[in-house]
Design an enzyme around this catalytic site. Structure first.
Site, PDB file in Angstrom:
ATOM      1  CB  ALA A  99      10.600  17.585   4.397  1.00  0.00           C
ATOM      2  NE  ARG A 101       5.456  28.893  -7.064  1.00  0.00           N
ATOM      3  CZ  ARG A 101       6.322  28.582  -8.027  1.00  0.00           C
ATOM      4  NH1 ARG A 101       7.576  28.284  -7.713  1.00  0.00           N
ATOM      5  NH2 ARG A 101       5.940  28.572  -9.283  1.00  0.00           N
ATOM      6  CB  THR A 138      18.565  20.600   0.497  1.00  0.00           C
ATOM      7  OG1 THR A 138      19.609  21.575   0.293  1.00  0.00           O
ATOM      8  CG2 THR A 138      17.290  21.095  -0.175  1.00  0.00           C
ATOM      9  N   GLY A 182      20.318  27.334 -11.137  1.00  0.00           N
ATOM     10  CA  GLY A 182      21.708  27.650 -10.918  1.00  0.00           C
ATOM     11  C   GLY A 182      22.551  27.215 -12.107  1.00  0.00           C
ATOM     12  CE  LYS A 209     -21.999  -4.026  -3.253  1.00  0.00           C
ATOM     13  NZ  LYS A 209     -22.797  -4.852  -2.301  1.00  0.00           N
ATOM     14  CE1 TYR A 237     -26.469  -2.103  -7.642  1.00  0.00           C
ATOM     15  CE2 TYR A 237     -28.322  -3.225  -6.594  1.00  0.00           C
ATOM     16  CZ  TYR A 237     -27.008  -2.806  -6.569  1.00  0.00           C
ATOM     17  OH  TYR A 237     -26.212  -3.086  -5.490  1.00  0.00           O
ATOM     18  CG  ASN A 265     -32.244 -11.219 -21.967  1.00  0.00           C
ATOM     19  OD1 ASN A 265     -31.476 -10.695 -22.746  1.00  0.00           O
ATOM     20  ND2 ASN A 265     -33.397 -10.651 -21.619  1.00  0.00           N
TER      21      ASN A 265
END
Length: 470
Positions: free
Chosen positions: A11, A16, A87, A148, A360, A375, A386
């Site tokens: 959350a 930063r 928390t 800690g 594509k 293309y 070919n």
């Protein structure tokens, strides 16, 4: 283990990061951080994943939905923390929204992407014995700044968690168990006592570490699960820490692939996503990127300067300076250099997409070749074809896309425009420089170009006229 739940805290605003996106949405090797944590929890034995969202909640929900929406083997859900009051408050929101009140519950941070599944499994198992009420994930890091300290008694039980700012110089010197910020709980005890967390502090927030003192005050045991690899406890709070985590993840993945028989010319210059696979004896050249659901077979050459996203490639492929997205390459396919395979491309065995070729939403048949500067779009191409240099399928009329069908054994001369819908039959030949607007029958010669006219002496007269103008 069957009822293990992971609550992932996601959350935070991540100020930063200096970003317009949720911190946990930032990607490591093509995968959002939050998905690294969720995947590790799932692989570690958690069958229910609860993500607490807040800042950029819709963005995180969309990521979670796309990644896990169709999975039936695990429950993944989001709970919004509308007021971000710490928390402890986040975990209480998750419990109240989901009704989780039994089984192991691990609380993980969404910005801790390097935790391994086996570590989370150990974490879950540490509170599954009915004896331990909670465990804290601990590391010993070269630089303990910001962590800690955990004080233990002679039996290895937790006495208390001391924030760095509250440590005495002696404690900073002697306490080496660092709190990585993740907790495992007996779900029943967590649900019974989560409401006892207070907010009598400068920030007026409810802090989950206070559960340690609360459980101890009820006579419950609190232990630690120590991780030898301290990098599993490295969080990501800034762009530089994101880059650090990416380097570590890259090295882990590449080391594993090399152990499985993959060659890297320079493993520091190849970025392989966590869900990608590469077969043995494949060689990965520098500046190669495999992203998403990409799988490459054996004896291939990848790169240099290649990016594959959601690509399936078979054995024996050469993929050189190629960008491919949502494409399938079967065996012994040759691509590049500087090829672009767009979504929907399917290249059959032994086919080729050469230099400066774009394909594509097309099928390139077995042994067919599109060697250079062409293309091909919305095309079904047979085998043994070919395509001459500089040829294109003109598949878009400004409103609709149209299809081209090219049969087996067709030879298309250079600089040919095939205006879709177009059909060229088996064995046909198309003359160079043609504009094909009508079907070419099988074994026919298709010619679609203006007749050449030569005007004798025109060039000389033109030059003389130019001189006269000076």
């Amino acid at each position: 283990m069957a009822n293990a739940t992971a609550i992932i805290l996601a959350a935070g605003e991540g100020t930063r990061m200096k970003s317009n996106h949720a911190k946990v949405a930032h990607e490591i090797l093509g995968k959002p951080m939050v998905c690294w944590v969720a995947d590790a929890a799932i692989a570690g034995g958690c069958t229910r994943i609860v993500l607490v969202v807040g800042s950029h909640a819709d963005e995180v929900r969309a990521i979670v939905g796309a990644a896990y929406g169709e999975r039936a083997d695990v429950s993944v859900e989001c709970v919004e923390q509308t007021e971000r009051l710490g928390t402890g408050h986040a975990v209480r929101c998750a419990l109240e929204a989901t009704g989780v009140d039994a089984g192991p519950v691990v609380v993980l941070n969404g910005d801790l992407p390097l935790a391994r599944p086996e570590t989370i499994r150990r974490f879950v198992e540490s509170v599954a014995d009915g004896v331990t009420a909670a465990s804290i994930l601990t590391i010993t890091a070269p630089d303990p700044t910001g962590y800690g300290r955990i004080e233990l008694d002679a039996g290895g039980n937790v006495i208390r968690n001391i924030e760095q700012k509250d440590c005495t110089p002696e404690q900073l010197e002697t306490l080496h168990e660092l709190n990585a910020g993740c907790y495992a709980f007996d779900g029943a005890k967590l649900a019974a006592h989560i409401g006892e967390i207070g907010h009598d502090n400068a920030q007026g927030e409810y802090y989950l570490p206070d559960m340690i003192e609360i459980l101890r005050s009820h006579g419950d045991r609190v232990a630690v699960v120590h991780v030898n690899d301290y990098t599993e406890g490295l969080g990501v709070n800034s762009r530089s820490e994101l880059a650090r985590a990416t380097r570590i993840a890259r090295d882990r993945i590449n080391d594993r692939l090399m152990a499985e028989g993959v060659t890297f010319i320079d493993p520091t210059q190849a970025w392989i996503g966590p869900d990608c696979t590469i077969g043995r004896d494949t060689v990965v050249w520098p500046q190669t990127f495999l992203i998403g659901d990409t799988h490459v077979g054996e004896d291939c050459q990848l790169g240099p300067q290649t990016r594959l996203t959601n690509v399936r490639a078979g054995d024996g492929c050469v993929i050189d300076e190629t960008v491919a997205i949502d494409a399938v390459l079967e065996n012994a396919v040759d691509c590049g250099p500087r090829a672009y395979l767009r979504p929907g491309t399917h290249m059959l065995d032994g086919s080729k997409a050469g230099t400066h070729v774009e394909i594509k939403k097309s099928t390139i048949g077995e042994g067919s070749k599109v060697p250079h500067l062409s293309y091909i779009g919305d095309t079904t191409m047979g085998s043994g074809v070919n395509i001459g240099a500089g040829s294109i399928t003109c598949n878009y009329d400004g409103v609709h896309k149209h299809k081209t069908v090219i049969g087996d054994g067709v030879f298309v001369g250079s600089d040919t425009m095939m205006v879709a819908p177009a059909e060229i039959g088996d064995g046909a030949l198309v003359a160079a420089g043609s504009v094909i607007t009508k079907p070419v029958p099988a074994d026919a010669l298709g010619v679609g170009r203006a007749r050449q006219t030569n005007i004798e002496g025109w060039a000389h007269k033109h030059r003389e006229a130019l001189k006269a103008q000076k």
